[in-house]
Design an enzyme around this catalytic site. Sequence first.
Site, PDB file in Angstrom:
ATOM      1  N   THR A 191       0.681  -1.024  -0.161  1.00 41.64           N
ATOM      2  CA  THR A 191      -0.107  -0.099   0.065  1.00 41.64           C
ATOM      3  C   THR A 191       0.902   1.084  -0.122  1.00 41.64           C
ATOM      4  O   THR A 191       2.014   1.321   0.557  1.00 41.64           O
ATOM      5  CB  THR A 191      -0.912   0.074   1.362  1.00 41.64           C
ATOM      6  OG1 THR A 191      -1.355   1.391   1.214  1.00 41.64           O
ATOM      7  CG2 THR A 191      -0.341  -0.190   2.463  1.00 41.64           C
ATOM      8  N   ASP A 192       0.117   2.394  -0.506  1.00 38.15           N
ATOM      9  CA  ASP A 192       0.903   3.711  -0.481  1.00 38.15           C
ATOM     10  C   ASP A 192       1.235   4.204   0.775  1.00 38.15           C
ATOM     11  O   ASP A 192       1.813   5.384   1.102  1.00 38.15           O
ATOM     12  CB  ASP A 192       0.450   4.433  -1.581  1.00 38.15           C
ATOM     13  CG  ASP A 192      -0.884   5.131  -1.227  1.00 38.15           C
ATOM     14  OD1 ASP A 192      -1.603   4.259  -0.317  1.00 38.15           O
ATOM     15  OD2 ASP A 192      -1.346   6.098  -1.543  1.00 38.15           O
ATOM     16  N   GLU A 193       0.108   3.749   1.589  1.00 40.45           N
ATOM     17  CA  GLU A 193       0.279   4.281   3.082  1.00 40.45           C
ATOM     18  C   GLU A 193       1.746   4.030   3.855  1.00 40.45           C
ATOM     19  O   GLU A 193       1.990   4.725   4.901  1.00 40.45           O
ATOM     20  CB  GLU A 193      -0.686   3.609   3.938  1.00 40.45           C
ATOM     21  CG  GLU A 193      -2.129   4.137   3.344  1.00 40.45           C
ATOM     22  CD  GLU A 193      -3.477   3.953   4.470  1.00 40.45           C
ATOM     23  OE1 GLU A 193      -3.036   3.948   5.734  1.00 40.45           O
ATOM     24  OE2 GLU A 193      -4.253   3.786   4.255  1.00 40.45           O
ATOM     25  N   LYS A 205       2.409  -3.540   7.139  1.00 37.10           N
ATOM     26  CA  LYS A 205       2.630  -3.648   5.668  1.00 37.10           C
ATOM     27  C   LYS A 205       4.088  -3.284   5.366  1.00 37.10           C
ATOM     28  O   LYS A 205       4.555  -3.863   4.575  1.00 37.10           O
ATOM     29  CB  LYS A 205       1.656  -2.789   5.006  1.00 37.10           C
ATOM     30  CG  LYS A 205       0.055  -3.135   5.057  1.00 37.10           C
ATOM     31  CD  LYS A 205      -0.240  -4.610   4.431  1.00 37.10           C
ATOM     32  CE  LYS A 205      -0.111  -4.485   2.837  1.00 37.10           C
ATOM     33  NZ  LYS A 205      -0.361  -5.972   2.435  1.00 37.10           N
ATOM     34  N   TYR A 264      -1.519  -0.403  11.151  1.00 37.99           N
ATOM     35  CA  TYR A 264      -1.738  -0.894   9.645  1.00 37.99           C
ATOM     36  C   TYR A 264      -0.424  -0.923   8.733  1.00 37.99           C
ATOM     37  O   TYR A 264       0.120  -1.564   8.296  1.00 37.99           O
ATOM     38  CB  TYR A 264      -2.855  -0.665   9.338  1.00 37.99           C
ATOM     39  CG  TYR A 264      -2.945  -0.704   7.568  1.00 37.99           C
ATOM     40  CD1 TYR A 264      -3.048  -2.046   7.017  1.00 37.99           C
ATOM     41  CD2 TYR A 264      -3.338   0.442   6.589  1.00 37.99           C
ATOM     42  CE1 TYR A 264      -3.281  -2.249   5.714  1.00 37.99           C
ATOM     43  CE2 TYR A 264      -3.218   0.175   5.262  1.00 37.99           C
ATOM     44  CZ  TYR A 264      -3.400  -1.237   4.717  1.00 37.99           C
ATOM     45  OH  TYR A 264      -3.432  -1.223   3.486  1.00 37.99           O
TER      46      TYR A 264
END
Length: 219
Positions: free
Chosen positions: A125-127, A157, A153
Amino acid sequence: MKLIITGGAGFIGSNFVFHMLKAHPDFRVICLDKLTYAGNLSTLAPVMALPNFRFVKADICDRQAVYQLFEEEHPDVVVNFAAESHVDRSIENPAIFLETNIMGTAVLMDACRKYGIQRYHQVSTDEVYGDLPLDRPDLFFTETTPIHTSSPYSSSKASADLLVLAYHRTYGLPVTISRCSNNYGPYHFPEKLIPLMIINALHDKPLPVYGDGLNVRDW
């Protein structure tokens, strides 16, 4: 070509299952999914009867179940969509995110090492890059942007990504990682922003606004 797609009963994973079966009708696709609250087996109803599709209910953290599936299928490619992915839930209970997103990834890669694969693909994810300031529209995330996580979260990741890269460097495991921005479309789980806003608006309910760690419900 045999593919194991984990998390294939979820929003993005199921769309990928449909795409692969349509684009490559000669492929065998095996979907492994724990069927948590975000997984819906009925989503896969259109392909359940296909002879080149198989669904297996299992947890990627269950080493014995994962190894058994690899022993039976000997996949060429593994695509890992399976993850706990809701920021608010990760703040309330980080442990399940660490278990699934990190340890589950490790189990999958150990299975890939044991049985051999052509590629392991980690869906990230780009998060993992954190935030961009609203007053700097000229800034963008790139593959060289430093990781700067802001929730359990995104941290889980990012940890999984680093573990994947470590398996490549240490063991020579053939890996790729994708870090996509927010997705939306068919089968999107209603807790996510776009379907939540649409559903709330249709029912004349408040629209939650997120920012700076606050959840303001005054719209």
